[in-house]
Design an enzyme around this catalytic site. Structure first.
Site, PDB file in Angstrom:
ATOM      1  N   TYR A  87      39.092  77.988  16.893  1.00  0.00           N
ATOM      2  CA  TYR A  87      38.164  78.859  17.596  1.00  0.00           C
ATOM      3  C   TYR A  87      36.720  78.792  17.117  1.00  0.00           C
ATOM      4  O   TYR A  87      35.827  79.290  17.802  1.00  0.00           O
ATOM      5  CB  TYR A  87      38.693  80.299  17.536  1.00  0.00           C
ATOM      6  CG  TYR A  87      40.032  80.416  18.222  1.00  0.00           C
ATOM      7  CD1 TYR A  87      40.124  80.435  19.603  1.00  0.00           C
ATOM      8  CD2 TYR A  87      41.211  80.440  17.479  1.00  0.00           C
ATOM      9  CE1 TYR A  87      41.349  80.511  20.243  1.00  0.00           C
ATOM     10  CE2 TYR A  87      42.452  80.518  18.107  1.00  0.00           C
ATOM     11  CZ  TYR A  87      42.516  80.546  19.491  1.00  0.00           C
ATOM     12  OH  TYR A  87      43.725  80.603  20.120  1.00  0.00           O
ATOM     13  N   TYR A  96      47.027  91.011  18.239  1.00  0.00           N
ATOM     14  CA  TYR A  96      46.875  91.160  19.693  1.00  0.00           C
ATOM     15  C   TYR A  96      46.699  89.795  20.332  1.00  0.00           C
ATOM     16  O   TYR A  96      46.604  88.781  19.650  1.00  0.00           O
ATOM     17  CB  TYR A  96      45.734  92.106  20.049  1.00  0.00           C
ATOM     18  CG  TYR A  96      44.332  91.672  19.663  1.00  0.00           C
ATOM     19  CD1 TYR A  96      43.546  90.944  20.553  1.00  0.00           C
ATOM     20  CD2 TYR A  96      43.781  92.031  18.433  1.00  0.00           C
ATOM     21  CE1 TYR A  96      42.260  90.584  20.245  1.00  0.00           C
ATOM     22  CE2 TYR A  96      42.480  91.687  18.107  1.00  0.00           C
ATOM     23  CZ  TYR A  96      41.726  90.957  19.005  1.00  0.00           C
ATOM     24  OH  TYR A  96      40.447  90.600  18.668  1.00  0.00           O
TER      25      TYR A  96
END
EC number: 2.3.1.-
Length: 430
Positions: free
Chosen positions: A149, A430
């Site tokens: 990322y 999450y």
């Protein structure tokens, strides 16, 4: 707050993948077949077992609250599993002094049959463009792999600790507390987990709001939980009888020893007494030689509560990743612990956050104004600014790593201003 489901599929990603005869589109969650296909692809992408019909039903119901994207081979039928998935929603992110809307990204998968075709790039950049179009100042995610990322401007901004305790060596040194600890059933455990998190998440930067399915899973109330029958729960009540802490855990036998490890799934406490009492229950439990838990703040007081701190192993690792999209909106949403008046020049290869801004704060709140000709005091890329944002990563350390082009004195002043009063925490995945 904008509903992420109202944001259409990103046209740039649609066009980019169409060139490979791939269809990038929002999943129709009103279609049971499409919803099930999305969840099964998500499970496959994370190397989970094939979900049961009960697991599909419980999870797809929860997914209806999110913006779900799938990538399909051209001409695929409705029930065909997508070859890539991602979903998102907008949630409050706690920051020093308040909250800011965050575009939460989850379920990022690409099938092993479709690797190295630019699909992940289309997914992630598509999410960032969607977030920007929704006016969301920052995006966030938790990462199963830490090397993916950074290229999209994300940075690990909220480190957490994995704690393992040798209870026989560590012992216990804290004094007895008022209040009491008691067992609770799983439905009560679910409700307390939700309620305690909602209070605790406002106490530290880095936290986001929870959701019902998250707490049902932790409490062992969902069919896909691998240890549902083993989940137990306790709560701490203060002298007035108010619930101030809750813990979900299981006991697993250590082979050949007739001793046990306590694996804590979630521990939430809104007072220091509650935290001490819950730790005391765990470390003084009969027949338990080892206690383990993840997603604890890196300043957890446990080493100071035991007789021998060498019985407590603390391993710090990355967890919460952030990516600033709108510099003025993000920086003005939080408070600063010390005065600051510096010009930040931000590089961003995707363009969202590129530019120069003057950050001025004296007494908490800041003003952020664009500047063109002023000399920069701080030169950094958007990932480095995102790492600093929640107040849990040191500017001095980033300077030493070559990530921050400033003098030592300026780095120290950035630390003084950006540091959160308590170490940031993200206590859930999450």
């Amino acid at each position: 707050m904008t509903d992420a489901r109202s944001i259409p599929a990103d046209p740039t990603s649609v066009e980019r993948l169409a060139g490979q005869r791939l269809t990038y589109r929002i999943i129709d969650m009103s279609s049971p077949a499409e919803a099930e296909a999305f969840f099964r692809a998500d499970a496959r992408g994370f190397l989970d077992s094939e979900p049961t019909a009960e697991a599909v039903a419980s999870t797809t119901a929860a997914l209806k609250d999110r913006r779900n994207i799938g990538v399909f081979e051209g001409g695929a039928e409705e029930s065909t599993l997508p070859v890539a998935t991602v979903n998102s929603w907008i949630t409050p992110l706690t920051v020093p002094g308040g909250e800011v809307d965050m575009w939460a990204i989850s379920s990022v998968t690409v099938s092993g049959t479709h690797r190295r075709r630019g699909i992940a790039r289309a997914l992630l950049e598509g999410e960032l463009r969607a977030a920007a179009s929704a006016g969301t100042p920052i995006a966030g995610l938790t990462a199963s792999e830490a090397t993916i990322y950074g290229r999209y401007g994300f940075a690990p901004a909220v480190p957490v600790a994995r704690i393992t305790v040798d209870t026989r060596r560590a012992g216990w040194a804290a004094t007895a507390l008022p209040g009491r600890v008691e067992y609770i059933d799983k439905e009560t455990l679910r409700d307390h987990l939700s309620a305690m998190h909602e209070v605790a998440r406002t106490q530290r930067s880095g936290q986001i709001a929870g959701w019902k399915l998250r707490w049902e899973r932790v409490a062992g109330l969902t069919p896909e939980h691998p240890d549902a029958a083993a989940v137990r729960g306790i709560r701490y009540l203060d002298e007035s009888g108010a619930v101030r802490g809750v813990m979900a855990y299981k006991l697993a036998e250590i082979p050949g020893a007739f001793r046990f490890e306590m694996v804590i799934f979630h521990l939430a406490a809104v007072t220091s007494d509650a935290l001490t009492a819950l730790w005391g229950f765990a470390l003084q439990h009969d027949l338990v030689d080892r206690v383990s838990v993840d997603l604890r703040p890196i300043d957890d007081p446990l080493p100071w509560l035991v007789a021998d701190r060498r019985g407590v192993e603390v391993v710090v690792h990355d967890h919460g990743w952030l990516r600033i999209l709108d510099v003025p909106a993000a920086l003005s949403a939080r408070t600063y612990r010390a005065p600051i008046d510096l010009v930040f020049r931000v590089a961003d290869s995707l363009g969202f956050a590129a530019g120069s801004w003057r950050l001025t704060a004296d007494g908490g709140r800041a003003t952020v104004t664009p500047v063109e000709d002023a000399a920069a005091d701080v030169i950094l890329d958007v990932a480095t600014l995102s790492a600093l944002y929640a107040g849990g990563v040191s500017a001095v350390q980033l300077r030493a790593a070559g990530r921050l082009n400033v003098t030592a004195e300026v780095a120290a002043s950035v630390d003084d201003a950006f540091r959160a009063a308590e170490v940031p925490l993200l206590g859930i995945w999450y």
